[in-house]
Motif scaffolding. Sequence first.
Motif, PDB file in Angstrom:
ATOM      1  N   VAL A 187      -6.980  22.797 -58.977  1.00 39.13           N
ATOM      2  CA  VAL A 187      -8.040  22.523 -57.998  1.00 39.13           C
ATOM      3  C   VAL A 187      -7.485  22.591 -56.579  1.00 39.13           C
ATOM      4  O   VAL A 187      -8.145  23.104 -55.675  1.00 39.13           O
ATOM      5  N   VAL A 188      -6.257  22.125 -56.386  1.00 36.52           N
ATOM      6  CA  VAL A 188      -5.630  22.227 -55.062  1.00 36.52           C
ATOM      7  C   VAL A 188      -5.505  23.699 -54.663  1.00 36.52           C
ATOM      8  O   VAL A 188      -5.870  24.095 -53.553  1.00 36.52           O
ATOM      9  N   ARG A 189      -5.015  24.530 -55.572  1.00 36.35           N
ATOM     10  CA  ARG A 189      -4.828  25.961 -55.299  1.00 36.35           C
ATOM     11  C   ARG A 189      -6.158  26.653 -55.012  1.00 36.35           C
ATOM     12  O   ARG A 189      -6.297  27.388 -54.036  1.00 36.35           O
ATOM     13  N   GLU A 190      -7.152  26.425 -55.878  1.00 36.53           N
ATOM     14  CA  GLU A 190      -8.447  27.105 -55.718  1.00 36.53           C
ATOM     15  C   GLU A 190      -9.138  26.726 -54.411  1.00 36.53           C
ATOM     16  O   GLU A 190      -9.662  27.602 -53.721  1.00 36.53           O
ATOM     17  N   VAL A 191      -9.165  25.449 -54.077  1.00 33.49           N
ATOM     18  CA  VAL A 191      -9.826  25.036 -52.831  1.00 33.49           C
ATOM     19  C   VAL A 191      -9.108  25.653 -51.633  1.00 33.49           C
ATOM     20  O   VAL A 191      -9.754  26.177 -50.716  1.00 33.49           O
ATOM     21  N   LEU A 192      -7.785  25.640 -51.637  1.00 30.64           N
ATOM     22  CA  LEU A 192      -7.015  26.228 -50.535  1.00 30.64           C
ATOM     23  C   LEU A 192      -7.278  27.732 -50.435  1.00 30.64           C
ATOM     24  O   LEU A 192      -7.538  28.245 -49.337  1.00 30.64           O
ATOM     25  N   GLY A 249     -13.597  21.619 -57.019  1.00 30.87           N
ATOM     26  CA  GLY A 249     -13.214  20.569 -56.078  1.00 30.87           C
ATOM     27  C   GLY A 249     -14.408  20.110 -55.267  1.00 30.87           C
ATOM     28  O   GLY A 249     -14.966  20.895 -54.494  1.00 30.87           O
ATOM     29  N   VAL A 250     -14.833  18.866 -55.475  1.00 29.62           N
ATOM     30  CA  VAL A 250     -15.871  18.277 -54.629  1.00 29.62           C
ATOM     31  C   VAL A 250     -15.109  17.538 -53.528  1.00 29.62           C
ATOM     32  O   VAL A 250     -14.629  16.423 -53.734  1.00 29.62           O
ATOM     33  N   VAL A 251     -14.958  18.213 -52.401  1.00 29.49           N
ATOM     34  CA  VAL A 251     -14.131  17.709 -51.303  1.00 29.49           C
ATOM     35  C   VAL A 251     -15.016  16.926 -50.350  1.00 29.49           C
ATOM     36  O   VAL A 251     -15.988  17.464 -49.806  1.00 29.49           O
ATOM     37  N   VAL A 252     -14.662  15.649 -50.157  1.00 28.22           N
ATOM     38  CA  VAL A 252     -15.475  14.750 -49.333  1.00 28.22           C
ATOM     39  C   VAL A 252     -14.623  14.231 -48.173  1.00 28.22           C
ATOM     40  O   VAL A 252     -13.560  13.641 -48.392  1.00 28.22           O
ATOM     41  N   ARG A 253     -15.104  14.479 -46.963  1.00 30.66           N
ATOM     42  CA  ARG A 253     -14.430  13.964 -45.762  1.00 30.66           C
ATOM     43  C   ARG A 253     -14.722  12.480 -45.599  1.00 30.66           C
ATOM     44  O   ARG A 253     -15.645  11.944 -46.230  1.00 30.66           O
TER      45      ARG A 253
END
Length: 142
Positions: free
Chosen positions: A51-56, A14-18
């Motif tokens: 990806v939702v599960r892993e990032v969380l 997950g490349v999470v960008v604010r």
Amino acid sequence: MSEELPRHSVSVTGVVVRDDGRVLVIKRADDGRWVPPGGILELSESPEAGVVREVLEETGIQVEPQRLVGVYKNMVLGVVSLAFRCRPVRGKARCTDEAALVEWLNPKEAVAAAPEARAVRITDAFRNDGPFVRIHDGSILL
């Protein structure tokens, strides 16, 4: 007698960008490397759910996947990772068993901190001409 063929493992990143452009990265507890969060996809879940599960699990941040960034294969380990650009929905970044540190870095800092094979996923997430298909040895692009 037929020999069983080697199998690939599938992971998600997950490349999470604010909204301010900062990127969520973790310092892995096992090897000390700075990387975007992610992990092994479970057999019963879709890549987006994984990806939702892993990032969380790794960061305490709930995300919404926006688009596939690329497919990245570790040629040494046979791991295929599906990277998604995600946006944070809720939660507060926290350390976990897998993440010794969790930080929001600007893209330049995040790319500089990560091994090339992980940094390119961040760079690719800021491009609009993907998704990309890349191979690496775990650290360096091939």
